[in-house]
Design a protein around this motif. Structure first.
Motif, PDB file in Angstrom:
ATOM      1  N   LYS A  92       9.200   2.604 -30.309  1.00 46.29           N
ATOM      2  CA  LYS A  92       8.654   3.071 -31.577  1.00 46.29           C
ATOM      3  C   LYS A  92       9.190   2.179 -32.695  1.00 46.29           C
ATOM      4  CE  LYS A  92       8.132   7.234 -34.327  1.00 46.29           C
ATOM      5  NZ  LYS A  92       8.506   8.646 -34.455  1.00 46.29           N
ATOM      6  N   ARG A  93       8.285   1.598 -33.458  1.00 45.31           N
ATOM      7  CA  ARG A  93       8.656   0.682 -34.541  1.00 45.31           C
ATOM      8  C   ARG A  93       8.118   1.195 -35.870  1.00 45.31           C
ATOM      9  NH1 ARG A  93      12.064  -3.348 -32.569  1.00 45.31           N
ATOM     10  NH2 ARG A  93      11.340  -3.919 -30.505  1.00 45.31           N
ATOM     11  N   THR A  94       8.858   0.968 -36.922  1.00 43.21           N
ATOM     12  CA  THR A  94       8.384   1.264 -38.274  1.00 43.21           C
ATOM     13  C   THR A  94       7.748  -0.001 -38.822  1.00 43.21           C
ATOM     14  OG1 THR A  94      10.149   2.867 -38.633  1.00 43.21           O
ATOM     15  CG2 THR A  94       9.063   1.992 -40.589  1.00 43.21           C
ATOM     16  N   ILE A  95       6.499   0.118 -39.220  1.00 41.97           N
ATOM     17  CA  ILE A  95       5.775  -1.027 -39.761  1.00 41.97           C
ATOM     18  C   ILE A  95       6.044  -1.101 -41.260  1.00 41.97           C
ATOM     19  CG2 ILE A  95       3.516  -2.109 -40.043  1.00 41.97           C
ATOM     20  CD1 ILE A  95       4.380  -1.822 -37.113  1.00 41.97           C
ATOM     21  N   ASN A  96       6.557  -2.231 -41.707  1.00 46.08           N
ATOM     22  CA  ASN A  96       6.793  -2.490 -43.123  1.00 46.08           C
ATOM     23  C   ASN A  96       5.687  -3.377 -43.641  1.00 46.08           C
ATOM     24  OD1 ASN A  96       9.395  -1.214 -43.216  1.00 46.08           O
ATOM     25  ND2 ASN A  96      10.193  -2.973 -42.125  1.00 46.08           N
ATOM     26  N   TYR A  97       5.422  -3.278 -44.924  1.00 38.03           N
ATOM     27  CA  TYR A  97       4.467  -4.215 -45.498  1.00 38.03           C
ATOM     28  C   TYR A  97       5.027  -4.774 -46.788  1.00 38.03           C
ATOM     29  CZ  TYR A  97       2.747   0.450 -46.849  1.00 38.03           C
ATOM     30  OH  TYR A  97       2.651   1.757 -47.224  1.00 38.03           O
ATOM     31  N   TYR A  98       4.737  -6.052 -46.976  1.00 39.97           N
ATOM     32  CA  TYR A  98       5.293  -6.808 -48.080  1.00 39.97           C
ATOM     33  C   TYR A  98       4.178  -7.404 -48.928  1.00 39.97           C
ATOM     34  CZ  TYR A  98       9.690  -6.537 -45.584  1.00 39.97           C
ATOM     35  OH  TYR A  98      10.817  -6.072 -44.970  1.00 39.97           O
ATOM     36  N   GLY A  99       4.396  -7.428 -50.236  1.00 41.08           N
ATOM     37  CA  GLY A  99       3.466  -8.019 -51.183  1.00 41.08           C
ATOM     38  C   GLY A  99       4.201  -8.265 -52.488  1.00 41.08           C
ATOM     39  N   ASN A 157      -0.574  -8.353 -56.759  1.00 35.67           N
ATOM     40  CA  ASN A 157      -1.353  -9.244 -55.915  1.00 35.67           C
ATOM     41  C   ASN A 157      -1.829  -8.468 -54.690  1.00 35.67           C
ATOM     42  OD1 ASN A 157      -2.194 -11.253 -54.095  1.00 35.67           O
ATOM     43  ND2 ASN A 157      -0.770 -12.727 -54.953  1.00 35.67           N
ATOM     44  N   PRO A 158      -3.115  -8.545 -54.318  1.00 28.58           N
ATOM     45  CA  PRO A 158      -3.609  -7.757 -53.188  1.00 28.58           C
ATOM     46  C   PRO A 158      -3.142  -8.244 -51.820  1.00 28.58           C
ATOM     47  CG  PRO A 158      -5.349  -9.146 -54.052  1.00 28.58           C
ATOM     48  CD  PRO A 158      -4.180  -9.284 -54.980  1.00 28.58           C
ATOM     49  N   PHE A 159      -2.597  -9.450 -51.705  1.00 31.36           N
ATOM     50  CA  PHE A 159      -2.175 -10.006 -50.419  1.00 31.36           C
ATOM     51  C   PHE A 159      -0.995  -9.218 -49.857  1.00 31.36           C
ATOM     52  CE2 PHE A 159       0.258 -12.914 -47.758  1.00 31.36           C
ATOM     53  CZ  PHE A 159      -0.737 -13.403 -46.923  1.00 31.36           C
ATOM     54  N   ARG A 160      -1.083  -8.791 -48.575  1.00 33.16           N
ATOM     55  CA  ARG A 160      -0.011  -8.051 -47.910  1.00 33.16           C
ATOM     56  C   ARG A 160       0.227  -8.612 -46.509  1.00 33.16           C
ATOM     57  NH1 ARG A 160       0.302  -6.339 -52.366  1.00 33.16           N
ATOM     58  NH2 ARG A 160       0.310  -4.195 -53.078  1.00 33.16           N
ATOM     59  N   ILE A 161       1.469  -8.547 -46.076  1.00 37.49           N
ATOM     60  CA  ILE A 161       1.843  -8.890 -44.702  1.00 37.49           C
ATOM     61  C   ILE A 161       2.458  -7.645 -44.087  1.00 37.49           C
ATOM     62  CG2 ILE A 161       3.372 -10.266 -43.250  1.00 37.49           C
ATOM     63  CD1 ILE A 161       3.124 -12.502 -45.261  1.00 37.49           C
ATOM     64  N   HIS A 162       1.980  -7.253 -42.910  1.00 36.65           N
ATOM     65  CA  HIS A 162       2.480  -6.084 -42.193  1.00 36.65           C
ATOM     66  C   HIS A 162       3.246  -6.556 -40.971  1.00 36.65           C
ATOM     67  CE1 HIS A 162      -0.457  -3.224 -44.146  1.00 36.65           C
ATOM     68  NE2 HIS A 162      -0.946  -4.400 -44.472  1.00 36.65           N
ATOM     69  N   GLY A 163       4.344  -5.868 -40.662  1.00 36.84           N
ATOM     70  CA  GLY A 163       5.110  -6.236 -39.483  1.00 36.84           C
ATOM     71  C   GLY A 163       6.317  -5.343 -39.293  1.00 36.84           C
ATOM     72  N   TYR A 164       7.125  -5.692 -38.321  1.00 33.61           N
ATOM     73  CA  TYR A 164       8.324  -4.921 -38.002  1.00 33.61           C
ATOM     74  C   TYR A 164       9.450  -5.888 -37.658  1.00 33.61           C
ATOM     75  CZ  TYR A 164       7.245  -5.990 -33.131  1.00 33.61           C
ATOM     76  OH  TYR A 164       6.988  -6.647 -31.959  1.00 33.61           O
TER      77      TYR A 164
END
Length: 56
Positions: free
Chosen positions: A18-25, A29-36
């Protein structure tokens, strides 16, 4: 610094863990990166969201 703290928290089972997905921006700015973060401490990108279509 770029971690988005508002909005829903997302979790996912990746490779049986089980991972928590973080998102950065940045700012509005509408650009986002999702990951763990992996067990080795690396940030693993799961999704690139150039137009902020996810969690809008």
């Amino acid at each position: 610094m770029f971690l988005r703290t508002k909005g829903p928290k997302e979790t996912a089972f990746i490779k049986g863990e089980k991972r928590t997905i973080n998102y950065y921006g940045k700012n509005m700015n509408p650009f986002r990166i999702h990951g763990y973060y992996s067990s080795n401490g690396y940030f693993v990108i799961t999704k690139i969201d150039p137009n902020h279509d996810v969690h809008k």
